[in-house]
Design a protein around this motif. Structure first.
Motif, mmCIF file in Angstrom:
data_model
loop_
_atom_site.group_PDB
_atom_site.id
_atom_site.type_symbol
_atom_site.label_atom_id
_atom_site.label_comp_id
_atom_site.label_asym_id
_atom_site.label_seq_id
_atom_site.Cartn_x
_atom_site.Cartn_y
_atom_site.Cartn_z
ATOM 1 N N ALA A 45 0.582 -1.626 -0.439
ATOM 2 C CA ALA A 45 0.099 0.415 -0.360
ATOM 3 C C ALA A 45 0.900 1.695 -0.142
ATOM 4 C CB ALA A 45 -0.892 -0.104 1.026
ATOM 5 N N PRO A 46 0.629 2.521 -0.487
ATOM 6 C CA PRO A 46 1.208 3.661 -0.650
ATOM 7 C C PRO A 46 1.480 4.098 0.522
ATOM 8 C CG PRO A 46 -0.886 4.101 -1.746
ATOM 9 C CD PRO A 46 -0.797 2.161 -1.225
ATOM 10 N N HIS A 47 2.308 4.248 0.719
ATOM 11 C CA HIS A 47 3.154 4.400 2.907
ATOM 12 C C HIS A 47 3.771 6.324 2.345
ATOM 13 C CE1 HIS A 47 5.990 4.574 6.210
ATOM 14 N NE2 HIS A 47 6.517 5.501 5.349
ATOM 15 N N THR A 48 3.229 6.638 3.564
ATOM 16 C CA THR A 48 2.970 8.458 3.667
ATOM 17 C C THR A 48 4.371 8.916 4.344
ATOM 18 O OG1 THR A 48 0.584 8.857 2.554
ATOM 19 C CG2 THR A 48 2.158 10.553 4.339
ATOM 20 N N GLY A 49 5.208 9.730 4.814
ATOM 21 C CA GLY A 49 5.945 10.525 6.049
ATOM 22 C C GLY A 49 6.876 11.130 6.048
ATOM 23 N N ARG A 50 7.684 10.752 7.034
ATOM 24 C CA ARG A 50 7.744 12.139 6.718
ATOM 25 C C ARG A 50 9.863 12.254 6.710
ATOM 26 N NH1 ARG A 50 9.725 15.207 12.807
ATOM 27 N NH2 ARG A 50 10.798 12.297 13.099
ATOM 28 N N VAL A 51 10.435 13.279 5.460
ATOM 29 C CA VAL A 51 10.843 13.525 5.312
ATOM 30 C C VAL A 51 12.269 14.097 6.590
ATOM 31 C CG1 VAL A 51 12.887 14.713 3.359
ATOM 32 C CG2 VAL A 51 11.306 13.520 3.260
ATOM 33 N N TRP A 52 13.813 13.026 5.845
ATOM 34 C CA TRP A 52 14.677 13.423 6.994
ATOM 35 C C TRP A 52 15.989 13.768 5.801
ATOM 36 C CZ3 TRP A 52 16.405 14.823 12.083
ATOM 37 C CH2 TRP A 52 14.990 14.478 12.413
ATOM 38 N N LEU A 53 15.709 15.164 5.268
ATOM 39 C CA LEU A 53 16.648 14.910 3.938
ATOM 40 C C LEU A 53 18.615 15.208 4.637
ATOM 41 C CD1 LEU A 53 17.322 15.715 1.172
ATOM 42 C CD2 LEU A 53 17.135 17.828 1.343
ATOM 43 N N ILE A 54 19.198 14.390 3.641
ATOM 44 C CA ILE A 54 20.841 14.581 3.738
ATOM 45 C C ILE A 54 21.590 15.053 2.453
ATOM 46 C CG2 ILE A 54 19.854 13.233 6.414
ATOM 47 C CD1 ILE A 54 21.535 10.854 5.219
ATOM 48 N N GLY A 55 22.721 15.193 2.681
ATOM 49 C CA GLY A 55 23.660 15.571 2.116
ATOM 50 C C GLY A 55 23.985 14.014 1.316
ATOM 51 N N ASP A 56 25.493 14.295 0.203
ATOM 52 C CA ASP A 56 25.603 13.589 -0.300
ATOM 53 C C ASP A 56 26.764 12.749 -0.018
ATOM 54 O OD1 ASP A 56 24.165 14.755 -3.151
ATOM 55 O OD2 ASP A 56 26.105 15.718 -3.468
ATOM 56 N N SER A 57 27.339 11.686 -0.790
ATOM 57 C CA SER A 57 28.405 10.896 0.435
ATOM 58 C C SER A 57 27.843 10.830 1.357
ATOM 59 C CB SER A 57 30.163 11.233 0.041
ATOM 60 O OG SER A 57 29.423 11.234 -1.068
ATOM 61 N N LEU A 68 3.860 15.678 -0.559
ATOM 62 C CA LEU A 68 1.833 16.097 -0.394
ATOM 63 C C LEU A 68 2.479 17.535 0.436
ATOM 64 C CD1 LEU A 68 0.805 13.022 1.460
ATOM 65 C CD2 LEU A 68 0.403 13.398 -0.620
ATOM 66 N N THR A 69 3.543 17.992 1.062
ATOM 67 C CA THR A 69 3.394 18.934 1.408
ATOM 68 C C THR A 69 3.434 20.649 0.768
ATOM 69 O OG1 THR A 69 4.812 18.004 3.460
ATOM 70 C CG2 THR A 69 4.379 20.703 3.027
ATOM 71 N N ARG A 70 4.431 20.347 -1.003
ATOM 72 C CA ARG A 70 4.514 21.663 -1.589
ATOM 73 C C ARG A 70 3.979 21.430 -3.390
ATOM 74 N NH1 ARG A 70 9.872 22.850 -2.079
ATOM 75 N NH2 ARG A 70 10.861 20.597 -2.039
ATOM 76 N N VAL A 113 16.443 7.144 -6.655
ATOM 77 C CA VAL A 113 15.470 8.647 -7.711
ATOM 78 C C VAL A 113 15.873 9.487 -8.326
ATOM 79 C CG1 VAL A 113 13.377 9.191 -7.234
ATOM 80 C CG2 VAL A 113 13.696 7.241 -5.793
ATOM 81 N N PRO A 114 16.694 9.850 -9.383
ATOM 82 C CA PRO A 114 17.095 11.152 -9.754
ATOM 83 C C PRO A 114 15.895 11.768 -9.335
ATOM 84 C CG PRO A 114 17.411 9.571 -11.422
ATOM 85 C CD PRO A 114 16.859 8.945 -10.442
ATOM 86 N N GLY A 115 16.885 13.651 -9.066
ATOM 87 C CA GLY A 115 15.977 14.203 -8.776
ATOM 88 C C GLY A 115 15.694 14.774 -7.460
ATOM 89 N N ILE A 116 15.511 13.673 -6.537
ATOM 90 C CA ILE A 116 14.480 14.048 -5.871
ATOM 91 C C ILE A 116 14.976 14.726 -4.147
ATOM 92 C CG2 ILE A 116 15.972 12.193 -4.140
ATOM 93 C CD1 ILE A 116 12.378 12.263 -4.048
ATOM 94 N N THR A 117 15.815 14.978 -4.230
ATOM 95 C CA THR A 117 16.737 15.769 -2.918
ATOM 96 C C THR A 117 16.467 17.456 -3.662
ATOM 97 O OG1 THR A 117 18.906 16.139 -4.438
ATOM 98 C CG2 THR A 117 18.768 14.731 -2.814
ATOM 99 N N GLY A 118 15.603 17.809 -5.006
ATOM 100 C CA GLY A 118 14.863 18.697 -5.419
ATOM 101 C C GLY A 118 13.504 18.283 -5.252
ATOM 102 N N LEU A 119 13.567 17.457 -5.239
ATOM 103 C CA LEU A 119 11.065 17.610 -4.848
ATOM 104 C C LEU A 119 11.356 18.052 -3.186
ATOM 105 C CD1 LEU A 119 8.764 16.799 -6.019
ATOM 106 C CD2 LEU A 119 9.617 14.366 -5.136
ATOM 107 N N VAL A 120 11.935 17.912 -2.512
ATOM 108 C CA VAL A 120 11.941 17.434 -0.961
ATOM 109 C C VAL A 120 12.549 18.923 0.083
ATOM 110 C CG1 VAL A 120 10.699 15.103 -1.099
ATOM 111 C CG2 VAL A 120 13.218 15.595 -0.698
ATOM 112 N N THR A 121 12.269 18.945 0.545
ATOM 113 C CA THR A 121 12.939 19.957 1.851
ATOM 114 C C THR A 121 12.788 18.696 3.438
ATOM 115 O OG1 THR A 121 10.505 21.374 2.566
ATOM 116 C CG2 THR A 121 13.090 21.958 1.247
ATOM 117 N N ASP A 122 13.234 18.998 4.107
ATOM 118 C CA ASP A 122 13.704 18.595 5.123
ATOM 119 C C ASP A 122 12.074 18.288 5.792
ATOM 120 O OD1 ASP A 122 15.103 16.638 7.044
ATOM 121 O OD2 ASP A 122 15.127 18.413 8.757
ATOM 122 N N GLY A 123 11.330 17.932 6.858
ATOM 123 C CA GLY A 123 10.145 17.654 7.733
ATOM 124 C C GLY A 123 8.893 17.806 6.017
ATOM 125 N N ASP A 124 9.447 17.635 4.847
ATOM 126 C CA ASP A 124 7.918 17.510 3.870
ATOM 127 C C ASP A 124 7.422 16.210 3.793
ATOM 128 O OD1 ASP A 124 8.411 20.160 2.925
ATOM 129 O OD2 ASP A 124 9.350 19.024 0.801
#
Length: 183
Positions: free
Chosen positions: A11-23, A140-142, A115-126
């Protein structure tokens, strides 16, 4: 025991984002420094501590880790995946994932997708929704969405079973082979 037929999409999963960087390497995922009450607690409290000191205090079951390029680089330690699972991370979406880390994630049943482009789609907490039946991740936030890669049936079977060890045990049992139990 898992059903041997290929599993349906979850089933679809909804959750809060924790955004971290490269490497972000496996030392950052399963670092050291603080001693917990046992091995699992030690892994949990040190997870991403150097990058996000607030992570283990605020992460909740079902949260989603979003990373940049080269996620999971470094040593081939499964404890890096275990640490994320112990923190409650349900999915990892990254611009790119180190091959050995992806294999460890499959073996321990932590869905980890490129998922190419994922870091441009979200911000922390979305809040995002991951829908494997439509192969889409939605913010779902933005607003906005990106395609997800197709997960092979064999990998979905491993995820549904809870990891590679339960799959192996099920297949051995189907052949009448039962591994010894430990006291």
């Amino acid at each position: 025991m898992p059903d041997p037929t290929p599993p349906a999409h979850p089933a679809p999963h909804t959750g809060r984002v924790w955004l971290i960087g490269d490497s972000v390497d496996t030392n950052q995922l399963a670092g050291g420094g603080l001693a917990g009450k046992d091995r699992q607690d030690t892994l949990r409290i040190n997870c991403l501590r150097g990058l996000r000191p607030d992570f283990t205090d605020h992460v909740r079951p079902g949260d989603i880790l979003v990373a940049g390029e080269n996620f999971g680089c470094g040593s081939a330690r499964q404890s890096a995946v275990e640490a994320l699972q112990l923190c409650g991370i349900s999915y990892v979406l990254a611009e790119s994932v180190a091959r050995i880390h992806r294999r460890n994630s499959i073996a321990l049943a932590l869905p980890t997708m490129t998922v190419p482009g994922i870091t441009g789609l979200v911000t922390d907490g979305d809040r995002i929704e991951i829908d494997e039946s439509t192969l889409t991740v939605r913010n779902l936030t933005r607003g906005g969405h990106l395609p997800l890669p197709q997960t092979p049936d064999s990998v979905r079977e491993i995820y549904r079973a809870g990891g590679m060890l339960p799959v192996i045990a099920h297949r051995l049992a189907a052949q009448g082979i039962h591994p010894p139990t430990t006291p």
